[in-house]
Design an enzyme around this catalytic site. Structure first.
Site, PDB file in Angstrom:
ATOM      1  N   HIS B  53       0.846  -1.188   0.000  1.00 48.87           N
ATOM      2  CA  HIS B  53       0.000   0.000   0.000  1.00 48.87           C
ATOM      3  C   HIS B  53       0.891   1.251   0.000  1.00 48.87           C
ATOM      4  O   HIS B  53       2.080   1.184   0.328  1.00 48.87           O
ATOM      5  CB  HIS B  53      -0.903  -0.017   1.228  1.00 48.87           C
ATOM      6  CG  HIS B  53      -1.967  -1.080   1.179  1.00 48.87           C
ATOM      7  ND1 HIS B  53      -2.964  -1.189   2.105  1.00 48.87           N
ATOM      8  CD2 HIS B  53      -2.179  -2.092   0.294  1.00 48.87           C
ATOM      9  CE1 HIS B  53      -3.749  -2.208   1.804  1.00 48.87           C
ATOM     10  NE2 HIS B  53      -3.290  -2.776   0.713  1.00 48.87           N
ATOM     11  N   GLU B  55       1.160   3.733   1.975  1.00 47.21           N
ATOM     12  CA  GLU B  55       1.808   4.088   3.244  1.00 47.21           C
ATOM     13  C   GLU B  55       3.058   3.243   3.489  1.00 47.21           C
ATOM     14  O   GLU B  55       4.079   3.734   3.970  1.00 47.21           O
ATOM     15  CB  GLU B  55       0.830   3.874   4.411  1.00 47.21           C
ATOM     16  CG  GLU B  55      -0.447   4.717   4.351  1.00 47.21           C
ATOM     17  CD  GLU B  55      -1.598   4.007   3.638  1.00 47.21           C
ATOM     18  OE1 GLU B  55      -1.337   3.280   2.649  1.00 47.21           O
ATOM     19  OE2 GLU B  55      -2.752   4.182   4.048  1.00 47.21           O
ATOM     20  N   CYS B  83      -5.947   1.428   5.773  1.00 44.20           N
ATOM     21  CA  CYS B  83      -6.580   0.159   6.112  1.00 44.20           C
ATOM     22  C   CYS B  83      -6.107  -0.271   7.507  1.00 44.20           C
ATOM     23  O   CYS B  83      -5.225   0.366   8.093  1.00 44.20           O
ATOM     24  CB  CYS B  83      -6.236  -0.903   5.076  1.00 44.20           C
ATOM     25  SG  CYS B  83      -4.557  -1.549   5.242  1.00 44.20           S
ATOM     26  N   CYS B  86      -2.328  -0.770   7.621  1.00 45.42           N
ATOM     27  CA  CYS B  86      -1.533   0.464   7.577  1.00 45.42           C
ATOM     28  C   CYS B  86      -1.745   1.308   8.833  1.00 45.42           C
ATOM     29  O   CYS B  86      -0.798   1.923   9.336  1.00 45.42           O
ATOM     30  CB  CYS B  86      -1.866   1.262   6.322  1.00 45.42           C
ATOM     31  SG  CYS B  86      -1.234   0.458   4.833  1.00 45.42           S
TER      32      CYS B  86
END
Lengths: 324, 160
Positions: B53, B55, B83, B86
């Site tokens: 992701h 991040e 999410c 993260c």
């Protein structure tokens, strides 16, 4: 020839990580008015009448209406027995065959999830309970046969070997269709805060599929139109990790579509699969997997402790024990 | 503080993701002096790793740049609510401030699906340019994920 394999008894017990309502050992109750059937020949007439829509109690539809000679009239919320009788009469209920003197009893609030819960619940009132055979065998510890348990033991030993590399946690990903190790990894969080064993092993799986983000091998195949029939993320794979994954890693396994997760020891204050939270049981998550704890628990704990002790000064040890 | 200019950068990273067939989420990390110290976008399809992701890619960039010490007290400006994975990761690295665009109905870890324990100590502000962030996601999900295996691709049903 003598059989070469000596069967070792397993030293650990598998603990399924199940929803709270499955593991609950008390029966949540709600009070209802019940009445005694004094003329048994009226039973079917009474039950039929109570089945009419104005007497239906949807919140209690999991309960049988009759138990022996008592019958559930309605929920007992803020009414006296006299008011209960009056209200039912108003709605057109005929008390013929009943004592007409309702009493209040506690009944199970919801349908039992397990045979054991059903046993307790039945003592109060019978439910329309249908046992979930799969769940019952999981609870009874009979879901995996000896051969499967031996394989689980062996795969966790692979994860344990990895725990020696890095920070005392190891993980292995297994294809259960052939028992092959797809990827394994130790824990490298001291060099990179995200490189927990699970995050590393998931990336190692990606490398077997021509992807991956963390060296040493740079991804070679970055095409988006490669073989679509091949493995996709960790779909169908079982994950073995020496301790309960943290919340980040637990969610990483959801994203990766893991099939099952086996871990060693639990971590009540930080764990993401039964400890601090149960990511695999959250409502609204688009992928679910089963979780089993306790595999080689003591060995897994010892591996983490050994690594921590070897890297820590004497003063840090108590603090580090807390981190485990 | 007005984070609009920062979110514009994250949105352009998300657009870049969309152009190459990735889930359009973009993210930047900002230090205490308002300097952007990392930028990233989703690279799940390229890496065949569902944890890549925006991040996480930002953290990787910081490690690569050798500025690990800057990770704590960072402000994260991301187009979509982080999410659960993260959000848990951001707590671990000591992030103090999360600014996001639209909510993440499927995986949101800042309260939508789960409020990850530990976020109490983090300032969270959602809804900055939410429509733009959502519009990008809709454009992505309008098409099929090109990397999903055939068995998982939903067949379009023919209207009766």
């Amino acid at each position: 020839m003598e059989p070469k394999r000596v069967k070792h008894p397993l030293t650990w017990t598998l603990r399924p990580v199940l929803p709270k309502n499955v593991m609950a050992d008390t029966v949540d109750t709600v009070n209802v008015f019940v009445d005694l059937i004094i003329d048994r020949t009226c039973t079917s007439k009474i039950v039929k009448s109570l089945a009419e829509p104005q007497f239906a109690v949807p919140a209690l539809s999991h309960l049988k209406r009759v138990k022996g000679q008592t019958v559930i009239l309605m929920p007992a919320i803020g009414l006296s027995p006299e008011q209960c009788v009056a209200e039912l009469r108003n709605k057109g209920f005929n008390f013929d065959g009943l004592s007409g003197r309702p009493t209040i009893v506690p009944v199970p609030r919801s349908v039992p999830k397990t045979c054991l819960q059903n046993q307790w619940a039945r003592e109060l009132w019978p439910s329309n309970f249908h046992p979930d055979k799969r769940l019952e065998s999981v609870l009874a510890g009979k879901y995996f046969n000896d051969l499967e348990l031996a394989a689980i033991d062996s795969h966790m030993r692979t994860a344990l070997e990895c725990a020696g590399i890095g920070d005392g946690v190891g993980a292995a990903v297994v294809d259960p269709t052939n028992g092959q190790i797809v990827a394994k990894s130790g824990d490298l969080r001291s060099e990179h805060p995200v490189k927990h064993a699970i995050m590393c092993v998931v990336d190692n799986v990606a490398k077997t599929q021509g992807g991956g983000a963390w060296g040493p091998v740079e991804p070679t195949n970055t095409s988006t139109d490669c073989d679509k029939t091949g493995p996709y993320l960790c779909t169908g794979y079982d994950i073995y990790v020496t301790r309960e994954p943290c919340v980040m890693c637990a969610m990483a396994l959801v994203h990766s579509r893991a099939r099952r997760v086996f871990y060693g020891y639990s971590r009540p204050t930080v764990g993401g699969l039964g400890g601090l939270v149960s990511v695999h049981l959250l409502d609204g998550i688009n992928h679910r997997f089963e979780v089993f704890a306790g595999v080689l628990e003591q060995e897994c704990h010892a591996a983490a402790e050994t690594v921590l002790m070897s890297t820590a000064g004497d003063n840090d040890i108590e603090g580090l024990k807390l981190q485990l | 503080m007005d984070w609009s200019n920062y979110m514009d950068i994250s949105l352009s990273l998300a657009e870049e993701a969309l152009e190459v067939g990735e889930v359009p989420v973009g993210c930047i990390f900002v230090d205490n002096d308002s300097n952007i110290i990392a930028s990233g976008r989703n690279t799940v399809n390229k890496t065949k790793n569902a944890t890549r992701h925006a991040e996480i890619n930002c953290v990787d960039n910081i490690i690569k740049a050798g500025i690990l010490e800057k990770l704590s007290n960072v402000t994260v400006v991301v187009t979509v609510e982080p999410c659960i994975m993260c959000a848990a990761m951001l707590i671990k690295i000591g992030c103090t401030n999360i600014i996001y665009g639209c909510a993440n109905d499927r995986f949101g870890g800042c309260g939508t699906v789960l409020a990850v324990p530990g976020l109490e100590n983090c300032k969270i502000q959602g809804g900055l340019f939410a429509d733009q962030a959502m519009h990008l996601l809709k454009q992505f999900y309008k098409g099929q994920n090109p990397n999903a295996p055939e068995s998982k691709v939903k067949k379009k049903t023919i209207a009766p």
